[in-house]
Scaffold this motif. Structure first.
Motif, mmCIF file in Angstrom:
data_model
loop_
_atom_site.group_PDB
_atom_site.id
_atom_site.type_symbol
_atom_site.label_atom_id
_atom_site.label_comp_id
_atom_site.label_asym_id
_atom_site.label_seq_id
_atom_site.Cartn_x
_atom_site.Cartn_y
_atom_site.Cartn_z
ATOM 1 N N MET A 52 -2.674 2.593 -4.682
ATOM 2 C CA MET A 52 -3.098 1.623 -4.169
ATOM 3 C C MET A 52 -4.653 1.618 -4.260
ATOM 4 O O MET A 52 -5.384 2.562 -3.508
ATOM 5 C CB MET A 52 -2.629 1.531 -2.965
ATOM 6 N N HIS A 53 -5.297 0.644 -4.885
ATOM 7 C CA HIS A 53 -6.932 0.456 -4.885
ATOM 8 C C HIS A 53 -7.044 -0.526 -3.439
ATOM 9 O O HIS A 53 -6.056 -0.833 -2.846
ATOM 10 C CB HIS A 53 -7.152 -0.141 -5.814
ATOM 11 N N LYS A 54 -8.263 -0.662 -3.329
ATOM 12 C CA LYS A 54 -8.940 -1.509 -2.116
ATOM 13 C C LYS A 54 -8.148 -2.837 -2.124
ATOM 14 O O LYS A 54 -7.735 -3.313 -1.232
ATOM 15 C CB LYS A 54 -10.400 -1.467 -2.147
ATOM 16 N N GLY A 55 -8.376 -3.547 -3.279
ATOM 17 C CA GLY A 55 -7.669 -4.706 -3.626
ATOM 18 C C GLY A 55 -6.218 -4.867 -3.181
ATOM 19 O O GLY A 55 -5.275 -5.708 -2.560
ATOM 20 N N ASP A 56 -5.390 -3.929 -3.569
ATOM 21 C CA ASP A 56 -3.912 -3.715 -3.633
ATOM 22 C C ASP A 56 -3.645 -3.581 -1.860
ATOM 23 O O ASP A 56 -2.606 -4.034 -1.523
ATOM 24 C CB ASP A 56 -3.238 -2.638 -3.977
ATOM 25 N N VAL A 57 -4.442 -2.634 -1.127
ATOM 26 C CA VAL A 57 -4.483 -2.612 0.203
ATOM 27 C C VAL A 57 -4.538 -3.788 1.031
ATOM 28 O O VAL A 57 -3.778 -4.174 1.876
ATOM 29 C CB VAL A 57 -5.198 -1.438 0.697
ATOM 30 N N ASP A 58 -5.600 -4.628 0.453
ATOM 31 C CA ASP A 58 -5.812 -5.965 1.230
ATOM 32 C C ASP A 58 -4.238 -6.837 0.803
ATOM 33 O O ASP A 58 -4.119 -7.793 1.668
ATOM 34 C CB ASP A 58 -6.856 -6.615 0.444
ATOM 35 N N LEU A 59 -3.909 -6.899 -0.314
ATOM 36 C CA LEU A 59 -2.690 -7.522 -0.651
ATOM 37 C C LEU A 59 -1.515 -7.172 0.120
ATOM 38 O O LEU A 59 -0.778 -7.918 0.695
ATOM 39 C CB LEU A 59 -2.453 -7.320 -2.009
ATOM 40 N N ALA A 60 -1.403 -5.915 0.340
ATOM 41 C CA ALA A 60 -0.495 -5.276 1.339
ATOM 42 C C ALA A 60 -0.482 -6.035 2.768
ATOM 43 O O ALA A 60 0.417 -6.222 3.515
ATOM 44 C CB ALA A 60 -0.305 -4.080 1.259
ATOM 45 N N LEU A 61 -1.853 -6.109 3.320
ATOM 46 C CA LEU A 61 -2.031 -6.435 4.646
ATOM 47 C C LEU A 61 -1.659 -8.056 4.654
ATOM 48 O O LEU A 61 -1.092 -8.458 5.793
ATOM 49 C CB LEU A 61 -3.230 -6.079 5.025
ATOM 50 N N GLU A 62 -1.999 -8.457 3.496
ATOM 51 C CA GLU A 62 -1.682 -9.902 3.492
ATOM 52 C C GLU A 62 0.003 -10.383 3.508
ATOM 53 O O GLU A 62 0.578 -11.136 4.080
ATOM 54 C CB GLU A 62 -2.231 -10.778 2.123
ATOM 55 N N ALA A 63 0.721 -9.377 2.991
ATOM 56 C CA ALA A 63 2.029 -9.401 3.188
ATOM 57 C C ALA A 63 2.658 -9.128 4.401
ATOM 58 O O ALA A 63 3.534 -9.728 4.928
ATOM 59 C CB ALA A 63 2.890 -8.320 1.980
ATOM 60 N N VAL A 64 1.932 -8.382 5.275
ATOM 61 C CA VAL A 64 2.166 -8.089 6.679
ATOM 62 C C VAL A 64 1.821 -9.521 7.477
ATOM 63 O O VAL A 64 2.853 -9.853 8.309
ATOM 64 C CB VAL A 64 1.289 -6.828 7.244
ATOM 65 N N ARG A 65 1.045 -10.276 7.015
ATOM 66 C CA ARG A 65 0.684 -11.424 7.811
ATOM 67 C C ARG A 65 1.606 -12.510 7.518
ATOM 68 O O ARG A 65 2.181 -13.032 8.206
ATOM 69 C CB ARG A 65 -0.611 -11.911 7.272
ATOM 70 N N LEU A 66 2.161 -12.600 6.207
ATOM 71 C CA LEU A 66 3.179 -13.769 5.622
ATOM 72 C C LEU A 66 4.532 -13.187 6.408
ATOM 73 O O LEU A 66 5.352 -14.056 6.665
ATOM 74 C CB LEU A 66 3.089 -13.637 4.310
ATOM 75 N N CYS A 67 4.809 -12.095 6.339
ATOM 76 C CA CYS A 67 6.108 -11.567 7.340
ATOM 77 C C CYS A 67 6.140 -11.863 8.527
ATOM 78 O O CYS A 67 7.273 -12.117 9.124
ATOM 79 C CB CYS A 67 6.536 -10.043 6.853
ATOM 80 N N GLY A 68 5.126 -12.141 9.357
ATOM 81 C CA GLY A 68 4.871 -12.603 10.654
ATOM 82 C C GLY A 68 5.556 -11.673 11.710
ATOM 83 O O GLY A 68 5.857 -11.871 12.772
ATOM 84 N N GLN A 69 5.466 -10.305 11.411
ATOM 85 C CA GLN A 69 5.894 -9.469 12.371
ATOM 86 C C GLN A 69 4.794 -8.249 12.493
ATOM 87 O O GLN A 69 4.045 -7.770 11.337
ATOM 88 C CB GLN A 69 7.037 -8.654 11.833
ATOM 89 N N GLU A 70 4.969 -7.713 13.717
ATOM 90 C CA GLU A 70 3.940 -6.463 13.825
ATOM 91 C C GLU A 70 4.607 -5.352 13.192
ATOM 92 O O GLU A 70 5.581 -4.856 13.292
ATOM 93 C CB GLU A 70 3.838 -6.392 15.478
ATOM 94 N N LYS A 71 3.569 -4.602 12.601
ATOM 95 C CA LYS A 71 3.985 -3.367 11.846
ATOM 96 C C LYS A 71 2.978 -2.168 12.193
ATOM 97 O O LYS A 71 1.688 -2.400 12.583
ATOM 98 C CB LYS A 71 4.022 -3.617 10.328
ATOM 99 N N SER A 72 3.341 -1.073 11.746
ATOM 100 C CA SER A 72 2.590 0.014 11.912
ATOM 101 C C SER A 72 2.347 0.593 10.499
ATOM 102 O O SER A 72 3.337 0.410 9.681
ATOM 103 C CB SER A 72 3.113 1.213 12.853
ATOM 104 N N ALA A 73 1.091 1.090 10.107
ATOM 105 C CA ALA A 73 0.603 1.597 8.868
ATOM 106 C C ALA A 73 0.063 2.838 8.812
ATOM 107 O O ALA A 73 -0.733 3.205 9.787
ATOM 108 C CB ALA A 73 0.096 0.533 8.351
#
Length: 391
Positions: free
Chosen positions: A325-346
């Motif tokens: 994961m590059h920096k941009g991919d990490v941001d994309l993953a966090l956007e997926a967390v936002r879209l799923c609408g659930q709290e997560k641990s990472a």
């Protein structure tokens, strides 16, 4: 039903042994040559089914995205049903009369992998001035390679190695014949091979790892094995390690004039994630996980698919291990967390199994996850995202 105390570990060796067992059953023909495909070569999903109703949506969703799914201890017959419903290939890996692991491989995965191999071969044929042969530049403890004509098929023993190899000693290289040449990257030579007891028994042929163009890594392995074959080496070893993309090397090697036998290993990114999983209050790998690469462009996948696929897995409560994961991919993953609408641990992991290891624990909303990230996250990292809180 298998007793909980004797369950197959989802992140252990069993899934990868099963993948090696069925690899020869799933092949594509590209440019007149046969390429076996591993169902774990470029990202996959693993499920221990709880029941037909609970896991059908998860399984069909992954297959719809073109991801192979490994079903572990499938007592409800979900794998066979999912294969029939999606016109996918059903590949059970039998062991001692049982089938603890079965793979369902969608047609989209097969066509996508064939397209990647064809793209690489086209680029290779169009190269105007290829680099000098790597074996001419970097043999270690190797004698001269005399030109010749192979008279028998070459037997290639591909061994999965990683952080466990030095402790494993002789067992790690036990499938190799003493004295046979062994092909590996310079990274593997420095960090794994030279630290493994008994490595002196094998002449090492060291290839430079190409960080900028992974296709070159596959090409130079193919060329190195062919050169050794022409020099009369009918039995050779090949060390592979890393993340799902490492298995691309094996998918890229055609069977023309050679046989390939795989002794699998567990990818480093998954090992790192499993080790950090102990910091969760509940085991994040008890039921399922998705293992994906941030280098989605390598597999001709657009970022939109990476985002959509990851969002669907997180919404279904699947633990996600995201490697390279590059920096941009990490941001994309966090956007997926936002879209799923659930709290997560990472957990963000960098340079695991080295003296420069760094681990960052995050929990809560997507905004909270972002705030917890260091400003400079470095280069390639592994990201574990799961339900449940951290201890």
């Amino acid at each position: 039903m298998t007793a909980p105390g004797t369950r197959t570990s989802l992140v252990g060796m069993e899934v990868f042994r099963a993948a090696a067992d069925v690899r020869h059953l799933h092949c594509v023909d590209v440019a007149g040559e046969t390429h076996p495909l591993s169902p774990v070569s470029s990202g996959f999903v693993t499920i221990r089914p709880r029941g037909f109703k609970e896991d059908m949506t998860t399984a069909l969703g992954a297959l719809g995205w073109g991801r192979p799914v490994a079903f572990v201890e499938d007592a409800c017959g979900l794998a066979e049903f999912a294969a029939a419903a999606t016109e996918s290939e059903y590949l059970p890996a039998a062991k001692d009369g049982t089938e603890p692991v079965a793979f369902v491989v969608p047609t989209l995965f097969r066509s996508r992998r064939a397209g990647s191999i064809e793209r690489r071969l086209t680029k290779r044929r169009g190269a105007a001035a290829p680099d000098p042969h790597p074996l001419a530049a970097a043999p270690v403890n190797a004698g001269p390679l005399d030109a010749g004509h192979p008279s028998t098929p070459q037997c290639v023993r591909a061994v999965g190695v990683g952080p466990w190899t030095p402790a494993g000693g002789e067992a790690a290289l036990g499938s190799l014949d003493t004295g046979c040449p062994v092909v590996m990257t310079d990274w593997t030579y420095r960090h794994t091979f030279t630290r493994t007891p008994g490595h002196e028994r094998f002449p090492a042929h060291v290839l430079p790892y190409r960080y900028g163009d992974f296709d070159q890594n596959i090409d130079q392995v193919d060329e190195a094995l062919s050169a050794l074959h022409a020099a009369g080496h009918d039995r050779v070893g090949l060390l592979v390690e890393g993340n799902p993309d490492t298995y691309d090397v094996l998918d890229g090697l055609p069977l023309t004039g050679r046989e390939i036998h795989v002794t699998p290993g567990v990818p480093i990114g998954l090992l790192a994630a499993a080790r950090t999983g102990r910091y969760f209050r509940e085991d994040p790998f008890a039921r399922s996980f998705a293992y994906l690469s941030g280098l989605h462009g390598r597999h001709s996948l657009p970022p939109q698919q990476f985002l959509g696929e990851l969002t669907s897995y997180l919404s279904a409560g699947i633990t996600c291990v995201l490697v390279e994961m590059h920096k941009g991919d990490v941001d994309l993953a966090l956007e997926a967390v936002r879209l799923c609408g659930q709290e997560k641990s990472a957990v963000l992991m960098s340079n695991h199994f080295s003296s420069e290891e760094e681990t960052v624990f995050l929990h809560g909303t997507p905004e909270g996850l972002r705030q917890g990230l260091p400003a400079d996250r470095g280069g390639l990292s592994t990201l574990l995202i799961a339900d449940g809180g951290l201890q």
